[in-house]
Design a protein around this motif. Sequence first.
Motif: not given
Length: 365
Positions: A245-249
């Motif tokens: 994923h492109i952003e921490s989630a």
Amino acid sequence: MAPTPLEAEIRRRIALAGPMPVRQYMALCLTHPEHGYYMNRDPFGRAGDFVTSPEVSQIFGELAGLWAASVWQAMGAPENVRLVELGPGRGTLMLDAMRAANVVPAFRAALVVHLIEISPALRARQEEMLKGIDVPKLWHDSFDEVPDGPAIVLANEFFDALPVYQAVKQINGWYERMVGIDERGNLAFSIADEPMPLFDQLLTPAVRNAPLGSLFEWRTDNLALELGRRITRQGGAALIVDYGHIESAIGETMQAVGRHGFADPLGMPGQVDLTAHVDFQALRLAAESMGVRAHGPLDQAEFLRRMGIERRATALKSAVTPDKAKDIDVAVARLTGEGRTGMGKLFKAIAFTDPKIAGLPGFIR
Ligand code: SAH
């Protein structure tokens, strides 16, 4: 069913020391010196457990090789450069990259190949694959063993194989997720007795404010920091391709795969692959903190298109029978496609460069 040899070992450790962090469990499953999943097998390809992009088509490794050659030119064509691959699998990507690099003979002449591989079985496979390639090759257990100097680093499906920590959010903090033994005597997930102090402060706001019960996964930053430090101080670049994923989630992505199907991560320790999505934001922040410039992440499909996958496929097809040409189309569709079997959108490419490097193929148009 009798426990796998590794399960017996894990049970012994839990009996002695109590539940172990998920990270330690995953590390044992993958790289225990005797029983780790990668240590004595070749998991790739149709007969194995999974297929990676370089195994889908030779074009993938060729484009990686062309990327490396043009980065080398953008670096000012240094006389000596280390071409490093992290986790080379069967050695297919490097073989195809070296063939493509023939178009820039001065690059071939400048490079020493460094292969970072922990598995003796896969090292042997790589030696066999690359034995006809006339460049110096050296193997290492870890990236920090690569000697100083400018380096171009390639990594496909490497970071997903590095073990993750997991934590679960509760009312009074985040608790590390553990692997222990439940009342019925089975390996089972649990959480630590105490929350992790100050853990909140390390999280992005989106993760920190997640609802109770949320699970968060992370890796150590050590390798990204070391990559960033090397590239900033000694020159070079890294290309990392992986799913994630492109952003921490929040969310659990650790999964087990065997024989091309999903399996229970606690079911057959050491016999099935364990991976988890790559957190590209975390990777990027760690590398940038050491001064590199980050490019991307881009979808794999977009990166391969910008690198000329269509042109290369057309050239390859013009030299083969219509049947073989159809196979090439299928492979390209797999590498660039969306949906369940497509790797084009799920996989991302990110690059880190020495800030002195101007244009970067595949990322800057
Ligand atoms: N890049 C290859 C293989 C990906 S699988 C491909 O795309 O086909 C992951 C690779 O990393 C394997 O070669 C595995 O043995 C290696 N590996 C896994 N953990 C490692 C570690 N901690 N250190 C070095 N190599 C590791």
